[in-house]
Write a protein that holds these residues in place. Structure first.
Motif, PDB file in Angstrom:
ATOM      1  N   PHE A   1       6.952 -23.017  -0.747  1.00  0.00           N
ATOM      2  CA  PHE A   1       7.281 -21.878  -1.601  1.00  0.00           C
ATOM      3  C   PHE A   1       6.716 -22.076  -3.013  1.00  0.00           C
ATOM      4  O   PHE A   1       6.104 -21.165  -3.587  1.00  0.00           O
ATOM      5  N   PHE A   2       6.907 -23.275  -3.561  1.00  0.00           N
ATOM      6  CA  PHE A   2       6.384 -23.555  -4.901  1.00  0.00           C
ATOM      7  C   PHE A   2       4.859 -23.537  -4.910  1.00  0.00           C
ATOM      8  O   PHE A   2       4.228 -23.100  -5.884  1.00  0.00           O
ATOM      9  N   LEU A   3       4.247 -24.021  -3.811  1.00  0.00           N
ATOM     10  CA  LEU A   3       2.792 -24.025  -3.712  1.00  0.00           C
ATOM     11  C   LEU A   3       2.234 -22.609  -3.766  1.00  0.00           C
ATOM     12  O   LEU A   3       1.259 -22.341  -4.477  1.00  0.00           O
ATOM     13  N   GLU A   4       2.856 -21.692  -3.026  1.00  0.00           N
ATOM     14  CA  GLU A   4       2.404 -20.305  -3.031  1.00  0.00           C
ATOM     15  C   GLU A   4       2.496 -19.713  -4.436  1.00  0.00           C
ATOM     16  O   GLU A   4       1.582 -19.014  -4.896  1.00  0.00           O
ATOM     17  N   ASN A   5       3.580 -20.006  -5.137  1.00  0.00           N
ATOM     18  CA  ASN A   5       3.737 -19.510  -6.505  1.00  0.00           C
ATOM     19  C   ASN A   5       2.727 -20.136  -7.452  1.00  0.00           C
ATOM     20  O   ASN A   5       2.230 -19.473  -8.370  1.00  0.00           O
ATOM     21  N   ALA A   6       2.415 -21.412  -7.236  1.00  0.00           N
ATOM     22  CA  ALA A   6       1.420 -22.080  -8.078  1.00  0.00           C
ATOM     23  C   ALA A   6       0.055 -21.436  -7.910  1.00  0.00           C
ATOM     24  O   ALA A   6      -0.677 -21.214  -8.887  1.00  0.00           O
ATOM     25  N   MET A   7      -0.304 -21.115  -6.657  1.00  0.00           N
ATOM     26  CA  MET A   7      -1.609 -20.509  -6.389  1.00  0.00           C
ATOM     27  C   MET A   7      -1.705 -19.101  -6.972  1.00  0.00           C
ATOM     28  O   MET A   7      -2.775 -18.659  -7.388  1.00  0.00           O
ATOM     29  N   GLN A   8      -0.592 -18.389  -6.996  1.00  0.00           N
ATOM     30  CA  GLN A   8      -0.592 -17.024  -7.513  1.00  0.00           C
ATOM     31  C   GLN A   8      -0.457 -16.971  -9.030  1.00  0.00           C
ATOM     32  O   GLN A   8      -0.812 -15.977  -9.650  1.00  0.00           O
ATOM     33  N   ALA A   9       0.052 -18.045  -9.617  1.00  0.00           N
ATOM     34  CA  ALA A   9       0.374 -18.011 -11.049  1.00  0.00           C
ATOM     35  C   ALA A   9      -0.835 -18.213 -11.945  1.00  0.00           C
ATOM     36  O   ALA A   9      -0.843 -17.757 -13.098  1.00  0.00           O
ATOM     37  N   GLY A  10      -1.852 -18.907 -11.450  1.00  0.00           N
ATOM     38  CA  GLY A  10      -2.991 -19.200 -12.310  1.00  0.00           C
ATOM     39  C   GLY A  10      -4.109 -19.863 -11.545  1.00  0.00           C
ATOM     40  O   GLY A  10      -4.043 -20.016 -10.320  1.00  0.00           O
ATOM     41  N   PRO A  11      -5.164 -20.294 -12.237  1.00  0.00           N
ATOM     42  CA  PRO A  11      -6.349 -20.844 -11.576  1.00  0.00           C
ATOM     43  C   PRO A  11      -6.087 -22.179 -10.904  1.00  0.00           C
ATOM     44  O   PRO A  11      -5.200 -22.942 -11.294  1.00  0.00           O
ATOM     45  N   LEU A  12      -6.891 -22.460  -9.893  1.00  0.00           N
ATOM     46  CA  LEU A  12      -6.762 -23.700  -9.137  1.00  0.00           C
ATOM     47  C   LEU A  12      -6.952 -24.925 -10.017  1.00  0.00           C
ATOM     48  O   LEU A  12      -6.336 -25.974  -9.781  1.00  0.00           O
ATOM     49  N   VAL A  13      -7.775 -24.806 -11.043  1.00  0.00           N
ATOM     50  CA  VAL A  13      -8.042 -25.938 -11.921  1.00  0.00           C
ATOM     51  C   VAL A  13      -6.784 -26.394 -12.649  1.00  0.00           C
ATOM     52  O   VAL A  13      -6.693 -27.541 -13.096  1.00  0.00           O
ATOM     53  N   ALA A  14      -5.784 -25.520 -12.752  1.00  0.00           N
ATOM     54  CA  ALA A  14      -4.522 -25.900 -13.383  1.00  0.00           C
ATOM     55  C   ALA A  14      -3.527 -26.450 -12.377  1.00  0.00           C
ATOM     56  O   ALA A  14      -2.811 -27.421 -12.662  1.00  0.00           O
ATOM     57  N   SER A  15      -3.461 -25.860 -11.188  1.00  0.00           N
ATOM     58  CA  SER A  15      -2.438 -26.255 -10.219  1.00  0.00           C
ATOM     59  C   SER A  15      -2.843 -27.458  -9.369  1.00  0.00           C
ATOM     60  O   SER A  15      -2.012 -28.322  -9.088  1.00  0.00           O
ATOM     61  N   GLN A  16      -4.112 -27.525  -8.937  1.00  0.00           N
ATOM     62  CA  GLN A  16      -4.502 -28.563  -7.985  1.00  0.00           C
ATOM     63  C   GLN A  16      -4.373 -29.981  -8.540  1.00  0.00           C
ATOM     64  O   GLN A  16      -3.818 -30.860  -7.861  1.00  0.00           O
ATOM     65  N   PRO A  17      -4.862 -30.283  -9.755  1.00  0.00           N
ATOM     66  CA  PRO A  17      -4.645 -31.635 -10.277  1.00  0.00           C
ATOM     67  C   PRO A  17      -3.169 -31.987 -10.414  1.00  0.00           C
ATOM     68  O   PRO A  17      -2.766 -33.126 -10.150  1.00  0.00           O
ATOM     69  N   ALA A  18      -2.354 -31.005 -10.818  1.00  0.00           N
ATOM     70  CA  ALA A  18      -0.916 -31.262 -10.945  1.00  0.00           C
ATOM     71  C   ALA A  18      -0.308 -31.609  -9.599  1.00  0.00           C
ATOM     72  O   ALA A  18       0.520 -32.530  -9.489  1.00  0.00           O
ATOM     73  N   ILE A  19      -0.704 -30.887  -8.554  1.00  0.00           N
ATOM     74  CA  ILE A  19      -0.169 -31.141  -7.212  1.00  0.00           C
ATOM     75  C   ILE A  19      -0.643 -32.485  -6.687  1.00  0.00           C
ATOM     76  O   ILE A  19       0.153 -33.328  -6.246  1.00  0.00           O
ATOM     77  N   THR A  20      -1.943 -32.711  -6.732  1.00  0.00           N
ATOM     78  CA  THR A  20      -2.535 -33.914  -6.146  1.00  0.00           C
ATOM     79  C   THR A  20      -2.070 -35.182  -6.849  1.00  0.00           C
ATOM     80  O   THR A  20      -1.612 -36.136  -6.207  1.00  0.00           O
ATOM     81  N   LEU A  21      -2.177 -35.195  -8.174  1.00  0.00           N
ATOM     82  CA  LEU A  21      -1.831 -36.392  -8.929  1.00  0.00           C
ATOM     83  C   LEU A  21      -0.323 -36.554  -9.070  1.00  0.00           C
ATOM     84  O   LEU A  21       0.195 -37.670  -9.076  1.00  0.00           O
ATOM     85  N   GLY A  22       0.388 -35.430  -9.161  1.00  0.00           N
ATOM     86  CA  GLY A  22       1.842 -35.497  -9.271  1.00  0.00           C
ATOM     87  C   GLY A  22       2.476 -36.066  -8.022  1.00  0.00           C
ATOM     88  O   GLY A  22       3.402 -36.889  -8.095  1.00  0.00           O
ATOM     89  N   ASP A  23       2.007 -35.638  -6.852  1.00  0.00           N
ATOM     90  CA  ASP A  23       2.534 -36.141  -5.588  1.00  0.00           C
ATOM     91  C   ASP A  23       2.355 -37.652  -5.498  1.00  0.00           C
ATOM     92  O   ASP A  23       3.291 -38.398  -5.169  1.00  0.00           O
ATOM     93  N   ALA A  24       1.155 -38.132  -5.805  1.00  0.00           N
ATOM     94  CA  ALA A  24       0.884 -39.571  -5.738  1.00  0.00           C
ATOM     95  C   ALA A  24       1.752 -40.347  -6.727  1.00  0.00           C
ATOM     96  O   ALA A  24       2.299 -41.412  -6.398  1.00  0.00           O
ATOM     97  N   SER A  25       1.918 -39.810  -7.936  1.00  0.00           N
ATOM     98  CA  SER A  25       2.683 -40.511  -8.972  1.00  0.00           C
ATOM     99  C   SER A  25       4.171 -40.583  -8.637  1.00  0.00           C
ATOM    100  O   SER A  25       4.799 -41.644  -8.746  1.00  0.00           O
ATOM    101  N   VAL A  26       4.739 -39.451  -8.217  1.00  0.00           N
ATOM    102  CA  VAL A  26       6.165 -39.429  -7.882  1.00  0.00           C
ATOM    103  C   VAL A  26       6.422 -40.268  -6.636  1.00  0.00           C
ATOM    104  O   VAL A  26       7.440 -40.979  -6.550  1.00  0.00           O
TER     105      VAL A  26
END
Length: 298
Positions: free
Chosen positions: A215-240
């Motif tokens: 659900f959050f992923l769908e909102n992230a994709m709709q909220a703004g450009p991939l360049v903003a959401s994808q690094p947050a998703i990829t790096l955030g997942d690994a860090s957490v």
């Protein structure tokens, strides 16, 4: 500890997820487009073998991730899923006849090299099979609070990069918690059988967080450009996931001077993921065409 098996299954999960993304996008491009919700969309997709193959790839990815988490450290498995984005673009160039420029290929190499350097320097160890509740409660409380804060912040921001990054980070935290809970439930399945697995709270916990992540992923994709959401998703997942692996699963990563090559690896991953999220093919594969106008090419 034999690390080869979880590494292979983690790579299989990343590759299967990448294949699923490309196949589902390829199927979506063959159905009539509409700005409104169409009741017959799922029926259209169900008639397409390529979409069904994508669903099969999603199932294969889930099974691979489950086996990887059951046999290896969280701090190894989840960072390897960073490779999903490079895999997606490489497969996309083959199946969608897309094109990845030299800069794009350089970014792919940066992600792969950075991951190899970071994991090699960190050398994660440990694979606790039982986590006591006195560790789960504070960990889940912190993660739920973080998700709530990010979602509330995202809602209050206008559509754009800031909002996409907030929802992207919320997605990342939810993904990491899903993996941590899945790991616990898979150990329950392995030790105590199917009945214990189906009655364990962790099983329903990872299902809940998994649905929330989508659900959050769908909102992230709709909220703004991939360049903003994808690094947050990829790096955030690994860090957490790294933090959860160390704190609740008692996993260990090397410190001291080993931190220097680890930081170098992370820097390469950050640079590579950021560059790949700007590639036009990446926006095509994620359906991020709304934000493609005015964006640069890699």
């Amino acid at each position: 500890m034999d690390i080869l098996l979880p590494v292979l299954f983690a790579l299989g999960a990343a590759l299967s997820n990448a294949l699923a993304t490309v196949l589902q996008r390829k199927a979506a491009l063959t159905v009539p487009r509409s700005d409104k919700l169409r009741a017959g969309l799922m029926l259209d997709l169900l008639r397409r073998r390529v979409w069904l193959a994508g669903i099969a790839a999603v199932i294969a990815a889930a099974l691979c991730q489950a086996v990887a988490l059951a046999t290896g450290p969280l701090t190894v498995v989840q960072p390897l899923l960073v490779l999903e984005l490079p895999f997606t673009l490489v497969i996309g160039t083959l199946l969608l006849r897309g094109r990845l420029s030299r800069a794009g290929w350089a970014a792919v190499c940066a992600v792969v090299a950075g991951l190899a350097v970071a994991l090699g320097a960190a050398s994660p160890e440990g694979n606790r099979t039982h986590v006591p509740m006195d560790l789960w409660i504070p960990a889940l409380a912190v993660c739920v609070a973080a998700i709530a804060g990010l979602v509330l912040t995202g809602i209050r921001r206008p559509e754009g990069r800031g909002r996409a990054a907030c929802f992207g980070l919320a997605t990342a935290v939810a993904y990491a918690v899903t993996a941590a809970l899945m790991k616990a439930s898979m150990h329950t399945l392995d030790d105590d059988g199917v009945v214990a697995f189906l009655t364990a709270w962790q099983t329903y916990g990872f299902a809940l967080f998994g649905v929330s992540a989508l659900f959050f992923l769908e909102n992230a994709m709709q909220a703004g450009p991939l360049v903003a959401s994808q690094p947050a998703i990829t790096l955030g997942d690994a860090s957490v996931s790294l933090a959860l692996g160390v704190t609740i699963y008692a996993e260990y990563v090397r410190g001291g001077w080993w931190l220097l090559p680890q930081l170098l690896g992370v820097a390469l991953i950050v640079a590579g993921v950021s560059a790949l999220s700007r590639v036009p093919l990446a926006r095509t594969l994620t359906g991020d065409d709304r934000h493609a106008a005015g964006a640069g090419t890699a």
